[in-house]
Design a protein around this motif. Sequence first.
Motif, mmCIF file in Angstrom:
data_model
loop_
_atom_site.group_PDB
_atom_site.id
_atom_site.type_symbol
_atom_site.label_atom_id
_atom_site.label_comp_id
_atom_site.label_asym_id
_atom_site.label_seq_id
_atom_site.Cartn_x
_atom_site.Cartn_y
_atom_site.Cartn_z
ATOM 1 N N ASN A 206 0.832 -1.216 0.000
ATOM 2 C CA ASN A 206 0.000 0.000 0.000
ATOM 3 C C ASN A 206 0.864 1.263 0.000
ATOM 4 N N VAL A 207 0.754 2.017 -1.077
ATOM 5 C CA VAL A 207 1.668 3.133 -1.298
ATOM 6 C C VAL A 207 1.482 4.235 -0.254
ATOM 7 N N ASN A 208 0.246 4.652 -0.054
ATOM 8 C CA ASN A 208 0.002 5.733 0.904
ATOM 9 C C ASN A 208 -1.314 5.484 1.640
ATOM 10 N N PRO A 209 -1.311 4.529 2.580
ATOM 11 C CA PRO A 209 -2.571 4.144 3.227
ATOM 12 C C PRO A 209 -3.170 5.279 4.051
ATOM 13 N N THR A 210 -4.494 5.321 4.097
ATOM 14 C CA THR A 210 -5.183 6.274 4.981
ATOM 15 C C THR A 210 -5.074 5.747 6.411
ATOM 16 N N ALA A 211 -5.505 6.549 7.376
ATOM 17 C CA ALA A 211 -5.476 6.103 8.781
ATOM 18 C C ALA A 211 -6.319 4.829 8.930
ATOM 19 N N GLU A 212 -7.470 4.796 8.273
ATOM 20 C CA GLU A 212 -8.346 3.619 8.364
ATOM 21 C C GLU A 212 -7.663 2.400 7.742
ATOM 22 N N GLN A 213 -7.000 2.623 6.623
ATOM 23 C CA GLN A 213 -6.286 1.496 5.995
ATOM 24 C C GLN A 213 -5.112 1.044 6.863
ATOM 25 N N MET A 214 -4.501 1.976 7.559
ATOM 26 C CA MET A 214 -3.420 1.591 8.474
ATOM 27 C C MET A 214 -3.948 0.707 9.597
ATOM 28 N N VAL A 215 -5.178 0.966 10.029
ATOM 29 C CA VAL A 215 -5.779 0.129 11.079
ATOM 30 C C VAL A 215 -5.895 -1.316 10.570
ATOM 31 N N GLU A 216 -6.325 -1.468 9.316
ATOM 32 C CA GLU A 216 -6.382 -2.796 8.674
ATOM 33 C C GLU A 216 -4.998 -3.434 8.662
ATOM 34 N N ILE A 217 -4.020 -2.629 8.261
ATOM 35 C CA ILE A 217 -2.645 -3.148 8.166
ATOM 36 C C ILE A 217 -2.162 -3.599 9.555
ATOM 37 N N ILE A 218 -2.513 -2.831 10.579
ATOM 38 C CA ILE A 218 -2.101 -3.187 11.952
ATOM 39 C C ILE A 218 -2.718 -4.538 12.351
ATOM 40 N N GLY A 219 -4.005 -4.719 12.050
ATOM 41 C CA GLY A 219 -4.680 -5.983 12.389
ATOM 42 C C GLY A 219 -4.051 -7.167 11.661
ATOM 43 N N LEU A 220 -3.793 -6.984 10.366
ATOM 44 C CA LEU A 220 -3.172 -8.063 9.578
ATOM 45 C C LEU A 220 -1.776 -8.378 10.102
ATOM 46 N N THR A 221 -1.041 -7.320 10.431
ATOM 47 C CA THR A 221 0.333 -7.526 10.897
ATOM 48 C C THR A 221 0.342 -8.240 12.246
ATOM 49 N N ALA A 222 -0.581 -7.871 13.136
ATOM 50 C CA ALA A 222 -0.651 -8.544 14.443
ATOM 51 C C ALA A 222 -0.862 -10.049 14.231
ATOM 52 N N ASN A 223 -1.761 -10.406 13.322
ATOM 53 C CA ASN A 223 -1.966 -11.832 13.030
ATOM 54 C C ASN A 223 -0.721 -12.457 12.419
ATOM 55 N N GLY A 224 -0.063 -11.682 11.566
ATOM 56 C CA GLY A 224 1.167 -12.172 10.936
ATOM 57 C C GLY A 224 2.251 -12.461 11.970
ATOM 58 N N VAL A 225 2.351 -11.624 12.986
ATOM 59 C CA VAL A 225 3.362 -11.843 14.042
ATOM 60 C C VAL A 225 2.990 -13.093 14.854
ATOM 61 N N ARG A 226 1.708 -13.228 15.163
ATOM 62 C CA ARG A 226 1.257 -14.404 15.937
ATOM 63 C C ARG A 226 1.502 -15.706 15.175
ATOM 64 N N PHE A 227 1.483 -15.634 13.851
ATOM 65 C CA PHE A 227 1.773 -16.799 13.000
ATOM 66 C C PHE A 227 3.129 -17.402 13.392
ATOM 67 N N PHE A 228 4.048 -16.554 13.855
ATOM 68 C CA PHE A 228 5.374 -17.026 14.261
ATOM 69 C C PHE A 228 5.450 -17.286 15.772
#
Length: 358
Positions: free
Chosen positions: A199-221
């Motif tokens: 995502n080139v320039n995510p909005t604040a709302e899109q960043m919230v999505e990215i944060i949720g996905l990343t949290a799951n991604g970290v838990r994957f490990f």
Amino acid sequence: ALSSGVARVNIEDWEAYELELQERIGIDQRLMSRVIARAKKDPKRVVFAEADNRKILKSAQLIKDEKIAIPILLGNKAKIQNLIAENSLDLPDVTILDPFEENDLIEKYAKVLYAKRKRKGLTPYESQKLMRDRNYFGAMMVEMGDADALISGLTKDYPRTIVPSLQIIGVKKGVDRVAGMYIMNSGKGPFFFADTTVNVNPTAEQMVEIIGLTANGVRFFDIDPKIAVLSYSNFGSAKGEIPAKTALATQLAKARYPDLVIEGEMQANVALDEEIQKENYPFSSLINHKTNTLIFPDLTSGNIAYKLLAEIGNAEAIGPILLGMNKSVHVLQLGSSIREIVNMVAIAVVDAQTISQS
Ligand code: ACO
């Protein structure tokens, strides 16, 4: 031909490199060893869209010999066979498919592509033509259950490689957009960076999505995410688009994921230094939680940060791990090494295992 002989050479190189990493920068290899062990428990079929490539074929040999995955190779059969012979590899039972020869599959896949995209301007003729493209063909194999994961991107730029998968496989239910994460494995432990690839320039709302996905991604490990939202300011110390966006993203993410440890907006050194936080920002919820996940305000900062750290910061970059896809698809960084490819294959296999269980 003794396949273990072929593999042994690679494995020795591999172990020597791990030893070097360990000695030179004190990097702990357990993170990826755990993933590789998980992959080996239930190896999945991984399709390589760029099999007419020496590095891909060597990686395929290694993952086959180590039983990490079952490779499927896409490309011109004669070219692939020549490369296999030239590199003294031994891949006798591996499936090789050439989209220019597989007319029955093309017919079947083109119908599915057409059904998916007929109201997005695609004609039946164009569907047939697109299906000869290995990124479309590979993504469709995964979509149709003819393979479990797709690995591509070694020789083509990221945007052109990812779009066929976005069109054919798409996002997981409940997810708006995908994002890319890197693990920066350093002497100070693993750190997770996002979004570093999509995502080139995510909005604040899109960043919230990215944060949720990343949290799951970290838990994957099997790691508990402790997240800092980065900016060039600390808690409103500067005005501007990025401080405002990252402060809002933090506020919205705290509300949306109340169980997550998340703080921002803050500068990178503050995120990683608890003493500065204690002295200046004693309210920071990252105090007594070692920050391990960094969320960047845009793709420019995320992408540059991870590449600099990999080049001059003594960290090993593992990724990019594509988060939020409906099936296991991972797009390599252009020119990845064999080690990076094998790491990504192991991650793709475990991702496919997780998806098949859900
Ligand atoms: N998540 C989910 N779906 C998406 C996303 C996303 N983040 N972005 C686009 N899509 C969908 C679109 O909705 C569209 O679907 P549709 O055709 O069914 O409506 C489809 O994907 C294709 O979209 P396009 O409009 O053709 O492509 P777009 O212009 O949106 O570009 C792309 C998407 C290619 C990911 C773009 O955002 C991009 O170029 N990002 C930067 C990639 C990059 O250069 N990364 C840095 C290098 S990577 C590295 O260093 C390893």
